[in-house]
Design a protein around this motif. Structure first.
Motif, PDB file in Angstrom:
ATOM      1  N   VAL A  44       0.852  -1.200   0.000  1.00 28.12           N
ATOM      2  CA  VAL A  44       0.000   0.000   0.000  1.00 28.12           C
ATOM      3  C   VAL A  44       0.885   1.246   0.000  1.00 28.12           C
ATOM      4  CG1 VAL A  44      -1.682   1.351   1.336  1.00 28.12           C
ATOM      5  CG2 VAL A  44      -1.951  -1.127   1.139  1.00 28.12           C
ATOM      6  N   CYS A  45       1.894   1.235   0.850  1.00 27.34           N
ATOM      7  CA  CYS A  45       2.794   2.395   0.931  1.00 27.34           C
ATOM      8  C   CYS A  45       3.495   2.618  -0.406  1.00 27.34           C
ATOM      9  CB  CYS A  45       3.829   2.199   2.037  1.00 27.34           C
ATOM     10  SG  CYS A  45       3.103   2.246   3.673  1.00 27.34           S
ATOM     11  N   ASN A  49       3.604   5.707  -3.207  1.00 25.23           N
ATOM     12  CA  ASN A  49       4.928   6.321  -3.122  1.00 25.23           C
ATOM     13  C   ASN A  49       5.130   7.011  -1.769  1.00 25.23           C
ATOM     14  OD1 ASN A  49       7.438   6.991  -4.037  1.00 25.23           O
ATOM     15  ND2 ASN A  49       6.761   8.930  -4.953  1.00 25.23           N
ATOM     16  N   ALA A  50       4.692   6.339  -0.717  1.00 24.06           N
ATOM     17  CA  ALA A  50       4.759   6.925   0.628  1.00 24.06           C
ATOM     18  C   ALA A  50       6.166   6.803   1.202  1.00 24.06           C
ATOM     19  CB  ALA A  50       3.752   6.234   1.527  1.00 24.06           C
ATOM     20  N   LYS A  51       6.616   7.906   1.802  1.00 27.51           N
ATOM     21  CA  LYS A  51       7.939   7.905   2.431  1.00 27.51           C
ATOM     22  C   LYS A  51       7.824   7.965   3.955  1.00 27.51           C
ATOM     23  CE  LYS A  51      10.586   8.039  -1.249  1.00 27.51           C
ATOM     24  NZ  LYS A  51       9.726   6.995  -1.865  1.00 27.51           N
ATOM     25  N   ILE A  64       3.357  -8.197  14.611  1.00 29.09           N
ATOM     26  CA  ILE A  64       3.732  -8.601  13.250  1.00 29.09           C
ATOM     27  C   ILE A  64       5.048  -7.969  12.806  1.00 29.09           C
ATOM     28  CG2 ILE A  64       1.318  -9.018  12.573  1.00 29.09           C
ATOM     29  CD1 ILE A  64       1.306  -6.361  11.111  1.00 29.09           C
ATOM     30  N   GLY A  65       5.642  -7.147  13.670  1.00 32.47           N
ATOM     31  CA  GLY A  65       6.932  -6.543  13.332  1.00 32.47           C
ATOM     32  C   GLY A  65       6.819  -5.542  12.189  1.00 32.47           C
ATOM     33  N   LEU A  66       5.773  -4.714  12.229  1.00 38.11           N
ATOM     34  CA  LEU A  66       5.496  -3.816  11.114  1.00 38.11           C
ATOM     35  C   LEU A  66       6.574  -2.752  10.897  1.00 38.11           C
ATOM     36  CD1 LEU A  66       3.369  -2.985   8.969  1.00 38.11           C
ATOM     37  CD2 LEU A  66       2.541  -1.323  10.634  1.00 38.11           C
ATOM     38  N   ASN A  67       6.973  -2.092  11.986  1.00 33.43           N
ATOM     39  CA  ASN A  67       7.929  -0.987  11.826  1.00 33.43           C
ATOM     40  C   ASN A  67       9.207  -1.423  11.131  1.00 33.43           C
ATOM     41  OD1 ASN A  67       5.965   0.201  13.306  1.00 33.43           O
ATOM     42  ND2 ASN A  67       7.331   1.149  14.810  1.00 33.43           N
ATOM     43  N   SER A  72      12.575  -1.407   6.269  1.00 34.05           N
ATOM     44  CA  SER A  72      13.434  -2.041   5.266  1.00 34.05           C
ATOM     45  C   SER A  72      12.873  -1.889   3.850  1.00 34.05           C
ATOM     46  CB  SER A  72      13.724  -3.512   5.615  1.00 34.05           C
ATOM     47  OG  SER A  72      12.536  -4.193   5.903  1.00 34.05           O
ATOM     48  N   SER A  73      11.605  -1.463   3.737  1.00 32.34           N
ATOM     49  CA  SER A  73      11.160  -1.161   2.377  1.00 32.34           C
ATOM     50  C   SER A  73      11.143   0.360   2.135  1.00 32.34           C
ATOM     51  CB  SER A  73       9.793  -1.802   2.088  1.00 32.34           C
ATOM     52  OG  SER A  73       8.811  -1.283   2.944  1.00 32.34           O
ATOM     53  N   GLY A  74      11.883   1.081   2.960  1.00 32.51           N
ATOM     54  CA  GLY A  74      12.105   2.496   2.686  1.00 32.51           C
ATOM     55  C   GLY A  74      11.053   3.458   3.204  1.00 32.51           C
ATOM     56  N   VAL A  75      10.188   2.989   4.116  1.00 33.16           N
ATOM     57  CA  VAL A  75       9.179   3.884   4.676  1.00 33.16           C
ATOM     58  C   VAL A  75       9.541   4.202   6.128  1.00 33.16           C
ATOM     59  CG1 VAL A  75       6.720   4.208   5.170  1.00 33.16           C
ATOM     60  CG2 VAL A  75       7.434   2.782   3.236  1.00 33.16           C
TER      61      VAL A  75
END
Lengths: 680, 175
Positions: A44-45, A49-51, A64-67, A72-75
């Motif tokens: 979704v991010c 193109n969410a930063k 779920i270890g979201l942060n 690691s995917s650049g957000v």
């Protein structure tokens, strides 16, 4: 119970909810695993193109270890709840559900901010620290591309999300950016928002004690709300994603014990009353994400590994959480089952567990020649052997075995002074239950009860000695506890059917009959009988007085007066510590009420549990913790009105008395024992 | 105790400032003017919960911004909105999520002034989710219960005014 029914109907509710939200233009993703969940949010991010994402507190997102995954995917993920923000800055994990940063002091937060943000601003007061954090986070809010929240509850029929908060960050997260992702465990779904009202009132009552937290948000996204694009984006449509996380919950639902954990509304009341949790905090009493008494089941459920829930051993079964839980989850029972499963996985009980579980058999052996047993137990070599072989801390005094058991003393007493009242004059048929501890270690408490009751025309009979199941249950030997309970229940039921009330002096045994047996004996009718015909001795005397069946005060008051008059002072100040499990079964005030009736001033401890909790305080690995908790009680006693070495302390639990007498030389009695002293 | 009195007491206990005034344009104008006496500008957003006539006088105040720019949303200190109901037992006001600017105003400013009609006060939170109150209005919208100012205890003491307004003024319009 709404939650119980909801978990039962869960698959249908998920389907219903999905349909409703999709019908409104929102998106729903059911994530089987935590990887599925984080990958979806990352997608979704990426699609937008969410930063930068602003995030509200969500335990499920921790689970779920979201942060980590988004990073690691650049957000960049900005935690916006102040406590979470502090933790994020200090890179710790939360340790408490409602107020995760309470273990950090103001000074430490101040140093942390100065170091991390290189600021010279004054950061001494709570206001200054809050203002500083607000400014940092306001910048984040105004530039964030996406908002990520959790959910306290979700109503299936209307697709409504309930989010409760006090800071205002959840409103900003869910309503400022055009893109909102809500992450929720599937157990949060209830049928309809008509039930929200009652939960809102429950959460308010159990969480932080406020009437209602500042903001309670009732949202049906995607919201019909102006898009401000303060972040400089050109979003033209609000977008809503609901990520429903399974990650082991359906497995928990299928497990008849862990299932109960799914009813939790995360109010944290259980942790606030847990003496062990308050003493060691969530790092010791918790797993990666879920903490406290309820945390064991959750950690096992969401990791799929029983071993991960080992911290459940810190639950002493004191049961103070049970009446404080708004949905009445039986946390001690769940932890007993976890202990039992762990033990089975390890191929059976350790020597330590077998020793404590076998207390009844050992006591019988030791009492053959009590002098010898006591002598060995008091020797350094005896203590060393116990510590080495069975993990019994050598700093503890081993319970002394009485020279004569209660059974023996009772026989001799009755032989010497047979019951004088005629059959028809007997006020009430009643039997004193000869529990293992009272029989072998504190027969004087049992004898005191017999003598007091004799005076009031209630000649007690004495029961046979049976293991009650308490020792087995607390060591995690559940099947054995069940066998013991089922055998004893048959015996007690017979006595009750013959018209007897059962008097129990040991609170941990009384609470077994009135609470734990509900699950151990698996016979509701029988349990109902036991639960309504078993009494603490003082509680029973109160009942007789309340029912006007006897005016005990008339028989007692002159005697009490005799005791007190020579000292020429108003009735003595007593200090009373109510046993944890006595409080849970609603008998915690019995002694206080009784002695106040007699004109005594009674101060009552406010600690939930003395920390001894039967065998817990004897174990080498928990000795320090147990002493630490007990210290709160000792401090209260010392601070009590007109405290001196003579001050009388009342405590009905054998182990409470052990805990106190290890630190104070004051006279300590079971309340019935003290009453007997007044009378004679 | 009637619902208005209970509401006033609960709202005050939740650290909101509350005043009860007659439901007339001139009284409302007086109260609002007093509350914003030191402000250079204020944001105002109404979602038709109250008759527009009530604001006929106040609207003429040159400091009132009804259509705020991005900059004004970010920087204005005080915002005024209506609420569709109040809750007596908790002292909460309920602000709808709507096409108006009520949501951003009530969450971005430092001081939130909220106006409710005393006839919309319900006894308990659960009543908002019932068809017996407000004609079931509460069942068909997104909204926030706002109970006192934004607050936190995470900095070692109770601090008001975190991400939301640190002040909440409630004006109750009595019949």
């Amino acid at each position: 119970m709404i939650k119980e029914q909801a978990i039962h109907d869960l698959p249908a509710l998920i389907e219903n909810l999905t349909e409703v939200i999709r019908g409104r233009g929102g998106k729903v993703f059911l994530a089987k695993t935590k990887t599925d969940a984080v990958n979806y949010v990352a997608e979704v991010c990426k699609a937008h193109n969410a930063k930068l994402a602003v995030k509200a507190k969500s335990i499920t997102s921790e689970e779920i270890g979201l942060n980590h995954a988004l990073k690691s995917s650049g957000v960049e993920v900005a935690e916006t709840d102040l406590a979470e923000f502090i933790l994020q800055v200090s890179k710790e994990q939360p340790s408490h559900i409602v107020a995760p940063a309470i273990h950090r002091s103001r000074e430490r937060i101040s140093n942390l901010f100065k170091e991390r943000f290189q600021t010279d601003k004054l950061l001494d007061t709570g206001e200054q620290l809050t203002e500083f954090a607000r400014d940092v986070l306001r910048e984040k809010f105004l530039s964030a591309d996406v908002g990520i929240s959790g959910a306290n509850l979700i109503a299936a029929e209307e697709g409504t999300i309930l989010l409760v908060e006090s800071e205002g960050n959840i409103r900003l997260v869910t309503q400022l950016p055009a893109i909102h992702v809500a992450i929720s465990g599937i157990e949060k779904i209830i049928p309809s928002k008509k039930d929200f009202g009652i939960f809102i009132e429950l959460l308010a009552a159990s969480g932080t004690g406020q009437s209602l937290t500042s903001y309670t948000n009732i949202l049906e996204p995607p919201l019909d709300l102006p898009i401000l694009n303060l972040n400089g984006r050109n979003d033209i449509e609000r977008e809503f994603h609901l990520v429903l996380v399974d990650n082991g919950r359906m497995q928990m639902r299928a497990d008849k014990v862990l299932r109960e954990a799914l009813y939790c509304i995360r109010c944290s009341a259980c942790m606030n009353v847990c003496a062990n949790f308050q003493a060691v905090g969530g790092h010791a009493f918790g797993g990666e994400c879920y903490t406290g008494g309820i945390g064991g089941a959750w950690t096992i459920g969401t990791t799929g590994k029983t071993e991960e829930g080992r911290f459940a051993e810190l639950c002493t079964g004191c049961s103070r959480c049970v009446p404080n839980c708004p949905v009445r989850i039986d946390i001690p029972r769940m932890n007993a089952v976890i202990k039992s499963r762990l033990m089975k996985a390890e191929g059976g009980p350790s020597i330590q567990k077998r020793l404590f579980a076998d207390f009844s058999r050992l006591s019988r052996l030791a009492s053959v020649v009590p002098e010898l047993s006591n002598w060995i137990n008091s020797l350094p070599i005896g203590k060393m052997l116990l510590e080495k072989a069975a993990g019994v801390d050598r700093r503890r005094a081993i319970p002394r075995f009485a020279k004569k058991t209660l059974v023996k003393q009772f026989q001799e007493y009755r032989n010497a002074s047979p019951v004088a009242v005629g059959k028809n004059d007997i006020l009430q048929r009643a039997v004193l239950f000869a529990d293992v501890y009272t029989n072998y270690n504190s027969p004087h408490v049992g004898m005191a009860t017999i003598k007091v009751f004799d005076r009031f025309g209630i000649p007690l009979a004495l029961s046979e000695v049976f293991p009650e199941g308490r020792a087995s249950q607390s060591q995690g030997l559940l099947e054995r506890a069940e066998r013991e309970a089922q055998t004893l229940a048959i015996y007690l039921e017979e006595l009750i059917d013959e018209g007897n009330e059962i008097i129990v002096v040991e609170p941990s045994v009384l609470s077994l009959f009135r609470y734990d047996y509900g699950k151990l004996i698996k016979n509701d009718k029988q349990f109902e009988k036991l639960a309504t015909h078993t009494y603490d001795p003082i509680e029973f005397l109160n009942k007789l007085m309340d029912g006007d069946r006897v005016d005990l005060s008339e028989s007692i008051l002159p005697a009490a007066g005799r005791l007190l008059r020579p000292l020429d002072r108003p009735p003595a100040h007593l200090f009373y510590h109510a046993h944890c499990q006595m409080k849970t079964i609603g008998a915690g005030n019995a002694a206080t009420d009784f002695f106040r009736r007699l004109g005594f001033e009674v101060e009552v401890s406010s600690v939930e549990c003395c920390g001894m909790a039967g065998s817990f305080g004897y174990k080498k690995e928990y000795y320090d913790l147990s002493k630490n908790i007990g210290n709160d009680l000792i401090i209260q006693i010392k601070a009590s009105e007109s405290f001196n070495d003579e001050k009388v302390i009342l405590a009905s639990g054998t182990s409470c008395r052990e805990q106190i007498s290890a630190e104070l030389s004051n006279p300590i009695y079971h309340p019935i024992e003290y009453l007997e002293r007044i009378l004679s | 105790m009637n619902l208005i009195e209970e509401f006033v007491q609960s709202a005050a206990a939740a650290a909101a400032r509350v005043e009860v005034i007659p439901s007339e344009s001139r009284f409302l104008n007086e109260s609002l003017s007093h509350l914003i006496q030191n402000e250079k500008s204020v944001l105002l957003s109404l979602s038709n919960e109250l008759g527009p006539k009530l604001f006929s006088k106040f609207r003429l105040d040159s400091r009132v911004i009804a259509e705020p720019s991005k900059e004004q949303l970010k920087s204005t200190r005080v915002g005024i909105t209506d609420a569709f109901c109040g809750v007596a037992s908790t002292g909460s006001v309920c602000v709808s999520v709507s096409r108006s600017f009520a949501v951003p105003i009530s969450m971005l400013t430092r001081s939130h002034i909220v106006i409710i009609d005393s006839k919309t006060i319900v006894p308990r939170p659960r009543d908002i989710f019932s068809t017996h109150f407000l004609g079931g209005k509460g069942l068909h919208r997104s909204f926030s219960f706002i109970t006192g100012p934004s607050a936190t205890a995470d900095m070692g003491q109770l601090v008001r005014g975190v991400h939301g307004p640190g002040e909440l003024h409630v004006i109750v319009l009595a019949a």
